[in-house]
Design an enzyme around this catalytic site. Sequence first.
Site, PDB file in Angstrom:
ATOM      1  N   VAL A 284       0.841  -1.198   0.000  1.00 55.97           N
ATOM      2  CA  VAL A 284       0.000   0.000   0.000  1.00 55.97           C
ATOM      3  C   VAL A 284       0.875   1.246   0.000  1.00 55.97           C
ATOM      4  CG1 VAL A 284      -1.723   1.292   1.303  1.00 55.97           C
ATOM      5  CG2 VAL A 284      -1.862  -1.185   1.157  1.00 55.97           C
ATOM      6  N   GLU A 289      -1.720   5.738  -4.142  1.00 62.82           N
ATOM      7  CA  GLU A 289      -3.169   5.601  -4.340  1.00 62.82           C
ATOM      8  C   GLU A 289      -3.854   6.929  -4.638  1.00 62.82           C
ATOM      9  OE1 GLU A 289      -2.057   5.603   0.000  1.00 62.82           O
ATOM     10  OE2 GLU A 289      -1.513   4.486  -1.774  1.00 62.82           O
ATOM     11  N   ASP A 331      -6.702  32.427 -37.391  1.00 59.61           N
ATOM     12  CA  ASP A 331      -7.221  33.354 -38.382  1.00 59.61           C
ATOM     13  C   ASP A 331      -7.025  34.775 -37.867  1.00 59.61           C
ATOM     14  OD1 ASP A 331      -9.074  33.336 -36.375  1.00 59.61           O
ATOM     15  OD2 ASP A 331     -10.806  32.930 -37.645  1.00 59.61           O
TER      16      ASP A 331
END
Length: 907
Positions: A284, A289, A331
């Site tokens: 873990v 996580e 443009d």
Amino acid sequence: MAELPNQPWTLTLEQILDELDVSTNQGLTESEVENRRKQYGENRLQEAKGKSAWQIFIEQFKSLIIGILAVAAALSFAFSQWIEGIAVLIAIVINTAIGFFTEYKAIRSMEALQKLSSTTAKVRRGGRLQEIPSVELVPGDIVILDAGDAIAADLRLLEAANLQVNESSLTGESVPVGKSLPPLSGDIPLAEHLNMLYKGTALTRGSGEGVVVATGMKTELGHISELAQQAGAEQKTPLEKRLDELGEWLVWVTIAIVIVVAIAGIVAGRDIFLMVETAIALAVGAVPEGLPIVATVALARGMWRMAKRHALINQLSAVETLGATSVICTDKTGTLTENQMTVRRIMIDAGEIQVTGEGLETKGAFQRHNETFNPRENQVLPALLEVGVLCNNAALQPESSNESRVVGDPMEVALLVAGAKAGVQRQQLLEQMPEIREEAFDPDLKMMATIHQLDGQYRFAVKGAPEAVLQACSCILTDSGKAQMTETARQHWQERVNQLAQQGLRTLALAQKTTASEKADPYEDLILLGIVGLLDPPREEVIPAIKECQQAGIRVVMVTGDQPVTAKNIAIAVGLTNNQQADVVLGQDLRNPEELSPEASQRIVEASVLARVSPEQKLNLIHLHQRHQAVVAMTGDGVNDAPALRKADIGVAMGQRGTQVAKEAADMVLQDDAFASIVAAVEQGRAIFNNIRKFTIYLLSGNVGEIILVSIASLLNAPLPLLPLQILYINVVNDAFPALALGVGEAEPALMKRPPRPANEPILARRHWLAIAGYGLVIAATLAGAFILAFIWLGMNQKQAVTITFMTLGFTRLWHVFNMRDRDSGLLRNEITRNPYVWGALVFCTGLLLIAVYVPLLSTVLQTTDPGVNGWLLILGMSFLPLIIGQVVKLINSQRGRRKVMRSHSR
């Protein structure tokens, strides 16, 4: 109250208007609109249900991390370790709660962003032209249509001028369908409803009017949506997929390491449960996580920041691609310029006329040779102004009106304003010369025409690109009558057009003719009235924005349909080039890249200004830049720009003047049509990727330090310096908040002074893995040193020494957040120290660490004890070591980087 007509394609125009109880000239009144909205509801489809809070909560348990924690809890209970089991369950709840609340907020934020980008429709209500949100349409509304509009409700056509529609979303037929007005028989397929327009389709050409016959779920698209499966899986972005892959890879690598550590510990004679639980805790601890949670928050936060800068993201994947953008093809009109056109010069046969007054000011004057004169005293000028007002789809409301003063294209609004300055009003002219039909603007012909009835004959009013109109004219209107348009005269007029263009003005030619038949070709044997020069000044914020792009290694390319001289002048004005002799590439040179020579390709790729470019030629430009490994952002506003917007890596549509088709094809919509908003979005894209990289390095480097420390202790059969629940507490509780703070941080100032990253660059490159390994070793050595010093120097027992290591780890990881600053940033003032969320996280997490020691119940669970004054001095002293070492290394690397730059400049 009006009922929806049955089979409206079978009814005549009179019948359909009678059934809906509406007049084409007046439209619905506000009270009628309100009554019909109560009867039929809003014009929206039933949206697929978003994730409910319960669904988001349940999904938090569908992760390998939670599975590992659940196994740890089960093993704890199996070995009758009730406190450890309950503690692991609490860790699951905390991890789930953090994931739930952050994801819930992020998803709701994304849903709110989607509501910001609603479409609009032009309607006639109470005799006035209005622009309203499409959701407010009701049956009976008279809708005015132009090329590029997305059809927002089912309509029966009332007028159609050269009108074609893309109905592929309903029929699957990709070829545009021509539309007509006559009623049809009832039993025909939807694809043959030639007098109908359906929600979800788009106008590709022409103009017209229609009456709404169905809205919302009563439309054909609504019927289809009832049958369609609404709950499809959400698509993850490439960035999220890479994070998921990284997390999964780390899980399996860690599991392999953990198995080795557990077996080694058991073989060495350690308690089996302790080793199994330590192994699970290590697993873990090794896997970050918080990665998907923080990534979701970082993306959502970045999108909100973009929205505040008027850039709405349609595609989430665009956020990460923005950070890699290396070429912006923009443009001119409305993006680099204000898009608030004003007629400033008028060229007629008798000479040049100046027009005074700015913007929507209708009190300006007409001057010749700096002397004011009455335009009615001239024979040609009134005719020119009348054509500009007649050949027009815009609307100019009275200044006293509470509604928007203008509706329509800025160039057409400028013509209306110029006419108003001479007392020429569109409504009055239409009463004298009713409009019979309109020939919508044809992008191939570059002209538009309206036909009006006048004294038993027909007056054709035409406007368009000067080169196109000049070729269509056979005569010129002068003060003494008509004169022949010879080739010499045509060349003379073209020179006059160039004179206006060299002044930075956009040019437009106006012409007319009168015939006995309305069926005459509108673009043959025209009489030239003159040339109009319109001023569209550059936006003030464009110059610094372009400079910022140049510093960031991003090339800005102007791509416009305007004349080369006008384009070059604007390019010089905004800082795209400072060379009057700069090469301007014409659209005719933008052939298929396969057909271009290497020299021609290089010339186009290096060009900063491209003029007279059609939407189709934009595709070739994008393809060419992409072949040169560029990540291309392309702006567009017309329906014909949609293919280029899809082809570009980032399609950017104009929110104000852009067609609905362009907006739906784009990845990003600019609400203010401003170039500076593109640059701000690119900066945010870079910042988001940078933040994700930082918190990934932060989480992994700390976790690697834990693995190294516990693994070595287990393999050497030494006392464990950290207990399983302590590792869980640090990783699940304490690390999440600094990581979140890194994820939502602002961009550092130097971010836009670096070249763009390669589009395929991974989140963690080789140098980042080396940094993670280096930081991990330093953190492990620091913790081992604190553990040993607690035993030897302070003479503490094992519980006290473990507490020292635990608290040193906690504070080390807090200070370690400052090691995430950019190498070239300041030591004391940088993007980390300026981040208020970082300071908030440090204060909050410091409190979490203190209660782990001084709150009795938690202290019992975590097996901690008060370290005392000497213990706290040791904790604080050792916890700062990784920060000091990290900053020294950064300073050394920064000096090396500066020397490399100096050497490269000296060569």
